[in-house]
Write an enzyme that holds these catalytic residues in place. Sequence first.
Site, PDB file in Angstrom:
ATOM      1  N   HIS A  60       0.858  -1.184   0.000  1.00 34.56           N
ATOM      2  CA  HIS A  60       0.000   0.000   0.000  1.00 34.56           C
ATOM      3  C   HIS A  60       0.898   1.239   0.000  1.00 34.56           C
ATOM      4  CE1 HIS A  60       0.602  -0.927   4.388  1.00 34.56           C
ATOM      5  NE2 HIS A  60       1.071   0.292   4.291  1.00 34.56           N
TER       6      HIS A  60
HETATM    7  C1  T46 Z   1       3.298   0.660   6.699  1.00 33.36           C
HETATM    8  C2  T46 Z   1       4.071  -0.591   6.885  1.00 33.36           C
HETATM    9  C3  T46 Z   1       5.551  -0.351   6.948  1.00 33.36           C
HETATM   10  C4  T46 Z   1      -3.276  -0.886  14.018  1.00 33.36           C
HETATM   11  O1  T46 Z   1      -4.270  -1.167  14.709  1.00 33.36           O
HETATM   12  N1  T46 Z   1      -2.501   0.192  14.344  1.00 33.36           N
HETATM   13  C5  T46 Z   1      -1.399   0.540  13.621  1.00 33.36           C
HETATM   14  O2  T46 Z   1      -0.736   1.536  13.958  1.00 33.36           O
HETATM   15  C6  T46 Z   1      -1.051  -0.268  12.485  1.00 33.36           C
HETATM   16  C7  T46 Z   1       0.174   0.103  11.642  1.00 33.36           C
HETATM   17  C8  T46 Z   1      -1.842  -1.342  12.166  1.00 33.36           C
HETATM   18  N2  T46 Z   1      -2.912  -1.646  12.934  1.00 33.36           N
HETATM   19  C9  T46 Z   1      -3.714  -2.830  12.606  1.00 33.36           C
HETATM   20  C10 T46 Z   1      -4.430  -2.747  11.253  1.00 33.36           C
HETATM   21  C11 T46 Z   1      -4.457  -4.172  10.783  1.00 33.36           C
HETATM   22  O3  T46 Z   1      -5.594  -4.816  11.303  1.00 33.36           O
HETATM   23  O4  T46 Z   1      -2.833  -3.943  12.494  1.00 33.36           O
HETATM   24  C12 T46 Z   1      -3.215  -4.797  11.418  1.00 33.36           C
HETATM   25  C13 T46 Z   1      -2.075  -5.023  10.424  1.00 33.36           C
HETATM   26  O5  T46 Z   1      -1.793  -3.772   9.749  1.00 33.36           O
HETATM   27  P1  T46 Z   1      -1.304  -3.732   8.222  1.00 33.36           P
HETATM   28  O6  T46 Z   1      -1.901  -4.832   7.462  1.00 33.36           O
HETATM   29  O7  T46 Z   1      -1.570  -2.343   7.716  1.00 33.36           O
HETATM   30  O8  T46 Z   1       0.268  -3.969   8.389  1.00 33.36           O
HETATM   31  P2  T46 Z   1       1.402  -3.923   7.286  1.00 33.36           P
HETATM   32  O9  T46 Z   1       2.580  -4.594   7.862  1.00 33.36           O
HETATM   33  O10 T46 Z   1       0.923  -4.409   5.970  1.00 33.36           O
HETATM   34  O11 T46 Z   1       1.739  -2.348   7.095  1.00 33.36           O
HETATM   35  C14 T46 Z   1       2.265  -1.602   8.182  1.00 33.36           C
HETATM   36  C15 T46 Z   1       1.570  -0.249   8.305  1.00 33.36           C
HETATM   37  O12 T46 Z   1       0.159  -0.443   8.337  1.00 33.36           O
HETATM   38  C16 T46 Z   1       1.892   0.697   7.166  1.00 33.36           C
HETATM   39  O13 T46 Z   1       1.510   2.006   7.512  1.00 33.36           O
HETATM   40  O14 T46 Z   1       3.745   1.581   6.044  1.00 33.36           O
HETATM   41  O15 T46 Z   1       3.662  -1.379   8.010  1.00 33.36           O
END
Ligand code: T46
Length: 148
Positions: A60
Site C-alpha cells: 500500500h
Molecule cells: C506501513 C508498513 C511499513 C493498528 O491497529 N494500528 C497501527 O498503527 C497499524 C500500523 C496497524 N494496525 C492494525 C491494522 C491491521 O488490522 O494492524 C493490522 C495489520 O496492519 P497492516 O496490514 O496495515 O500492516 P502492514 O505490515 O501491511 O503495514 C504496516 C503499516 O500499516 C503501514 O503504515 O507503512 O507497516
Amino acid sequence: MERRPTTIKYKAEVKVLKFNVNTDDRGSLIAIEKNKDVPFDIKRVYFIFDTKPNMERGKHAHKVLQQMLVCLNGRCKVRVDDGKVKESFLLDTPNIGLYINGLIWREMYDFSPDCVLMVLADSQYSEEDYIRNYASFIKLADRRHYEQ
Ligand code: T46
C-alpha cells in the site's frame, strides 16, 4: 453534498538515515530523537515481528504519513516505488533507518524468522491515509509527477 477536488500536494521521498551508535565495554546504545535523528515528531511506534515464512506485508501507499523503519533484530527487505522508479533496501542493522514520506508504494518481504521491524510514525493510525489499490496509487503518483 458536493465533493471538492483534493488540494493535497503529495510528497514522495525515501532516504536512508544512519544513527549514531554509542558503544562501550558493555555493548551498544542507539537513541532516536524527534526532529534530530528522525525528521518528524514521533506520534506512534509499532513493531512487526514473528513474520511467517515467505510472507509479504505492506502493499500500500500513504497519502501524507511520514515513517521511519528500523530493523532492530534479524533482517528484511523493503521495496519502495514512487510510481516510476522501484528500489529495494536491505534492513539488517539497527543503526540504519529507512525514512518513507508520503506517496510511496511499499512492500516488506524476505523477513528472517527473528526479524523485529520497528516503525516510527508522525501520526496516529488512520485507515483514511492508506491507498491500498495499486491502480489508484499510480493515478495519484502520475498527478504528482505532472505537478512537479
Ligand atoms: C506501513 C508498513 C511499513 C493498528 O491497529 N494500528 C497501527 O498503527 C497499524 C500500523 C496497524 N494496525 C492494525 C491494522 C491491521 O488490522 O494492524 C493490522 C495489520 O496492519 P497492516 O496490514 O496495515 O500492516 P502492514 O505490515 O501491511 O503495514 C504496516 C503499516 O500499516 C503501514 O503504515 O507503512 O507497516
